[in-house]
Design an enzyme around this catalytic site. Sequence first.
Site: not given
Length: 668
Positions: A117-118
């Site tokens: 996740p970014c």
Amino acid sequence: MATSPLIGQRTAALALSAHPEAFAEEELQEWAAKQIAGGRPIAIDLFSGAGGLSAGIEASGWSVAAAVDLDRRALETHRHNFPGLSLQLDLGDPEVRDEFVGRFENVTVDLVAGGPPCQPFSRAGRSKIRSLVEAGTRDEVDLRKELWRAFLDVALRLKPRAVLMENVPDMGLGDDFAVVRIMVDELESQGYVTQVKLADAWHYGVPQHRKRLILLARNDGQDFDWPEKQPEITTLWEGIGDLPDLDGGRGDRDLTYHQPDEPGPFLARMRDGAPEGVIHDHMTRGVRPDDLEIFKLMDSRTLYSEIPVHLRRYAADSFTDKYKRLGWKELSRSITAHIAKDGYWYIHPDQHRTLTVREAARVQTFPDRFRFAGTRSDAFRQIGNAVPPMLGEAASSALLSQGAAVTGTEDRPRWLDARHALATWGQNQAQSTYWFALPGPGMTAPAALAAATMSSGRFPLDEVGTAVSYFRGLAYFNSEPIYGALEAVPSAKRALARLLPLMRKRAIWRGPDEPAEIVRLNASERRIYDMLRGSDVLLRSQGVLRLAARVAGTSSHETNRLTEGRMDVARLVGSGSEAPTRMAAIRLLAATTCLPNRRDCGACPLATWCLTHRAELALAAGSQDEVVDPVGDCAEVPLDLALPHADHLPAERGELGRCATVTVGVGG
């Protein structure tokens, strides 16, 4: 308005048993050894979700020894569909990462893959952080443990032959590829050759519009050989047209299925390993009576604003695409996790309902044998969050080993050396007559602002240099420098007059934002202002894109400027403290040596690594012709501001070129 009794009914949670070949944690080493002996190298999948990427990796020939995630339902799904370990771990915790890496002390991991996740670095956020660092109220290194850093940390510590990271394009486009550039630099510094690609999933058989950012790295000296792109789309009809009509109902966990006599290749793949005569999870939500009336009025081209006003539940100006009926002969729109909340974006092509769990899984290319743990909403969420297995297979197959590592290759990746040469050249120019085009000691905020206000006017470089020199080294300014610049460069009167409201206002220069706001810099000018002050931004002018495309050997500056074009620029700029200097150096080179129809490759510090230049040399050598760089007639004209590497250069005004003057490329 009354709600249908079908609305609000929840499905019971589906509990799934472990894969029949699952093994215990203490058996990892023995299991891995058997897989390797059988010709299947070991992969791990970090932030795995339900296992879309794992499915693609295994289809390419790896065995996934471990998957890590925090989602309990997704891990239950993974544990059922794959024999490898499914571990609920917080990789953001350094101690947890230490323990995880320790499990593989005696296991050779060939591939580390995942989709961390970014949240992209916002430019506003980076500007604020930089101000805090300069004020001494924040450490220069952010000690927070972003999950992309956790992914990179595990990859670098396990030292696999190959690395694969998948993410949404916004991971790159949303922050000038800042995160991606950092990851690429770290991998290349450890001897990996990298490739960054924005891949359209439909090119690899996925029946939906879906673009993904794929970062690949390998240290075996071999090429990235993606499978050939599929020339035609896999239509929604090919993807789900065989599934039974629900006849106004909601479907069920198990329904009778009749396979067509001659299934196409996509359907054959989806049914491989599935139980004969049964389709699982072909179930969806019930439909509200008012929605049913809307669905009946729609085809695949109907806009929400075209729905009769009395039937709308949402404002048409705010929700222009709130409802979307899919078309049989088209691609589906991207299946996202939002499908777990409602299915209005995914109305069936001819039945008056939204897609089922199995239909969504098919569009994502999960085979029919693949089951999803939990409730119907849990299943939708897992499917929407997943990497399409067929895209995962295409990406991972580009990392397959073709045998022994290639010998005789360069010790360091090409891009790493090109960036080093570019930074060195830029630092030299910052000490020359071109100081005004690069970050450096004299490039204070007033000087940067003066240069930025002139960037939209296509002024010759000598005029820009003359005007900006009046502001060199100043922390603020009074009337003397600005009137001196106006007198010295009368043609820049309109641009420089924008600086007049800043005279004798010392307080506004305490931060970078207020002067820029008073002058009302446009977006392009603001990027140049930030770059000259040492901020990490990517410029997007035609000249910058052209030079980056030539070095990369692509035509991205002509075909995909906002995506592949920016990515080529990102590869050349890299990350770290020298990134602003490299960005400014590219801009300067694009205005002086790398012109639209003429180049002086002998004066370019990037010539050794420029694929366009190398291709021309190879072509000339192959035809036994004399190798002559195409500089053009303007090469004979001397310039007042010559680069240190050449006495005579072609010149450019805008994109057309004028021999008498050299101009900075337009905008940012």
